[in-house]
Design an enzyme around this catalytic site. Structure first.
Site, mmCIF file in Angstrom:
data_model
loop_
_atom_site.group_PDB
_atom_site.id
_atom_site.type_symbol
_atom_site.label_atom_id
_atom_site.label_comp_id
_atom_site.label_asym_id
_atom_site.label_seq_id
_atom_site.Cartn_x
_atom_site.Cartn_y
_atom_site.Cartn_z
ATOM 1 N N TRP A 102 53.541 3.771 76.560
ATOM 2 C CA TRP A 102 53.697 4.613 75.366
ATOM 3 C C TRP A 102 54.214 3.817 74.183
ATOM 4 O O TRP A 102 53.798 4.035 73.038
ATOM 5 C CB TRP A 102 54.584 5.822 75.656
ATOM 6 C CG TRP A 102 53.884 6.833 76.510
ATOM 7 C CD1 TRP A 102 54.205 7.194 77.782
ATOM 8 C CD2 TRP A 102 52.698 7.579 76.174
ATOM 9 N NE1 TRP A 102 53.308 8.118 78.254
ATOM 10 C CE2 TRP A 102 52.373 8.373 77.298
ATOM 11 C CE3 TRP A 102 51.878 7.639 75.038
ATOM 12 C CZ2 TRP A 102 51.271 9.222 77.307
ATOM 13 C CZ3 TRP A 102 50.783 8.488 75.050
ATOM 14 C CH2 TRP A 102 50.490 9.261 76.173
ATOM 15 N N ASP A 173 61.411 7.647 70.964
ATOM 16 C CA ASP A 173 60.417 8.561 71.527
ATOM 17 C C ASP A 173 60.997 9.122 72.823
ATOM 18 O O ASP A 173 60.964 8.467 73.859
ATOM 19 C CB ASP A 173 59.112 7.803 71.785
ATOM 20 C CG ASP A 173 58.080 8.666 72.520
ATOM 21 O OD1 ASP A 173 58.360 9.863 72.761
ATOM 22 O OD2 ASP A 173 56.996 8.133 72.846
ATOM 23 N N LYS A 197 56.938 18.106 78.339
ATOM 24 C CA LYS A 197 57.626 17.618 79.542
ATOM 25 C C LYS A 197 58.926 18.395 79.791
ATOM 26 O O LYS A 197 59.088 19.006 80.818
ATOM 27 C CB LYS A 197 57.889 16.124 79.439
ATOM 28 C CG LYS A 197 56.636 15.294 79.738
ATOM 29 C CD LYS A 197 56.086 14.575 78.573
ATOM 30 C CE LYS A 197 54.749 13.916 78.874
ATOM 31 N NZ LYS A 197 54.312 13.002 77.839
HETATM 32 C C1 LIG Z 1 53.567 12.257 76.973
HETATM 33 C C2 LIG Z 1 54.135 11.233 76.088
HETATM 34 C C3 LIG Z 1 53.608 10.972 74.809
HETATM 35 C C4 LIG Z 1 52.362 11.639 74.284
HETATM 36 O O1 LIG Z 1 52.487 12.965 74.070
HETATM 37 P P1 LIG Z 1 51.249 13.800 73.497
HETATM 38 O O2 LIG Z 1 51.880 15.111 73.216
HETATM 39 O O3 LIG Z 1 50.184 13.813 74.527
HETATM 40 O O4 LIG Z 1 50.799 13.137 72.247
HETATM 41 C C5 LIG Z 1 54.242 10.050 74.019
HETATM 42 N N1 LIG Z 1 55.322 9.382 74.453
HETATM 43 C C6 LIG Z 1 55.840 9.584 75.680
HETATM 44 C C7 LIG Z 1 57.050 8.830 76.095
HETATM 45 C C8 LIG Z 1 55.262 10.514 76.529
HETATM 46 O O5 LIG Z 1 55.775 10.722 77.750
#
Ligand SMILES: *Cc1c(COP(=O)(O)O)cnc(C)c1O
Length: 360
Positions: A102, A173, A197
């Site tokens: 990511w 993030d 999540k």
């Molecule tokens: C799932 C995830 C993303 C992407 O999320 P989307 O909503 O699919 O754009 C970005 N960063 C991390 C750490 C993630 O787990």
């Protein structure tokens, strides 16, 4: 048959209580006789919901007053471009720690919007497994507009447990670890997370932005992704994803009822410890990450004999354990054990793993 335990990485398991409440009040919300899906986002009842959601999130995370809480479109990846566009000039330098997949996507997106993207360090292989290069070795820029990292790499199962000590505003993030344990928000410039999540439905994101970072958006920033505009408009510059907002609000209330992030954080530690302990004492399963860098949310594991992977997944599903297939980039297995996963789910997984190991 009882409901399976869902180890999916995202969209992920939601608390059953939350979904039951959503079901029960779906056609008649707040005694309005109509659904929360059918009212204007500017209706006073919805505004109250939105304000309560923000207050609950502020309470849960102890967000200081000089931070704005924004409810944004476009999930986690939407923020990969929103961050550079909002808080860095086009000719600026931005520092990125590359912790995994990511982080890598975030870096490539930032390269479109700022001239210098400086990758200060990366994941490394050590004798004890995958880790992140030591902070002493990071090549930090002198005048970075911000420092970006991903404290929980969802695919790799790597976590940076200590908040980096850098001079630039820290952008994190937290898509897969927000609300999973207590956090000192005041150490950050921006915290963002896609919702699917630990918060609610996909396509939705939360950004927590320190106020002094507002007002510097690049000229070409799309208005819908402009933090300053969204802050001014109460995250309702255009019609927001009201369903995601509503469901997230229910999850925040659920989390408060669980005792907040302190209580859920202890449970998360215990869940992860139990699973890692089982994996580590077994010769049949292994986890590829250095013990100091292990995620408490996403736990990848490999079978010593990968030709058994499909049998493992099939039998696990038959035993009511679903969503265990590893990310397509890395293979193997992955158990995502976010806030909504009870200890009983981890117990059932460990029991199944032991049984599978014994049988083959
Ligand atoms: C799932 C995830 C993303 C992407 O999320 P989307 O909503 O699919 O754009 C970005 N960063 C991390 C750490 C993630 O787990």
């Amino acid at each position: 048959m009882s409901a399976p335990f869902n180890f999916s990485a995202g969209p992920a398991m939601l608390p059953a209580e939350v979904m039951q409440q959503a079901r029960d009040e779906f056609l008649n919300w707040n005694d309005l006789g109509i659904s929360v899906m059918e009212i204007s986002h500017r209706d006073p009842a919805f505004i109250r919901l939105a304000e309560q959601a923000e207050q609950d999130l502020r309470d849960l995370m102890a967000i200081p007053d000089h931070y704005k809480v924004l409810f944004m479109h476009g999930g986690g990846r939407g923020q990969f471009s929103a961050v550079p566009q909002n808080i860095a000039a086009t000719d600026a330098t931005a520092d990125y720690l590359n912790c995994g997949i990511w982080s890598d996507f975030a870096i490539r997106e930032a390269q479109k919007y700022v001239r210098h993207v400086n990758v200060v360090g990366a994941a490394v292989q050590t004798d004890q497994g995958k880790a992140i290069s030591h902070p002493d070795s990071w090549q930090l820029s002198e005048h970075a507009a911000y420092f970006h990292y991903c404290p929980n790499e969802t695919v790799d199962g790597i976590a940076v447990h200590e908040i980096p000590q850098v001079n630039a505003p820290i952008v994190a993030d937290m898509s897969s670890n927000i609300l999973s344990e207590p956090l000192d928000v005041s150490k950050f410039g921006v915290i963002y997370a896609g919702a699917q999540k630990n918060i609610g439905p996909s396509g939705f994101a939360i950004s927590i932005v320190r106020e002094d970072l507002l007002g510097h958006a690049q000229t070409n920033t799309s208005t819908i992704m402009d933090y300053t505009v969204q802050a001014k408009e109460g995250s309702m510059y255009n019609t927001p994803n009201t369903f995601a907002w509503y469901l997230s609000a229910l999850v925040f209330q659920w989390l408060k009822r669980q005792g907040g992030v302190a209580a859920i954080g202890e449970l998360n530690r215990a869940k992860a410890a139990k699973l890692y302990h089982y994996i580590d004492q077994s010769d049949f399963y292994s986890n590829p990450v250095h013990p100091d860098y292990r995620s408490r949310m996403n736990i990848p594991f490999l079978l010593a004999d990968s030709s058994l992977d499909n049998a493992f997944l099939e039998q696990a599903a038959a035993a009511g354990l679903v969503g265990l297939k590893g990310h397509r980039f890395v293979g193997g297995m992955r158990a995502s054990i976010y806030n909504a996963m009870p200890m009983a789910g981890v117990d059932a997984l460990v029991e199944f793993m032991a049984e599978f190991e014994r049988k083959v």
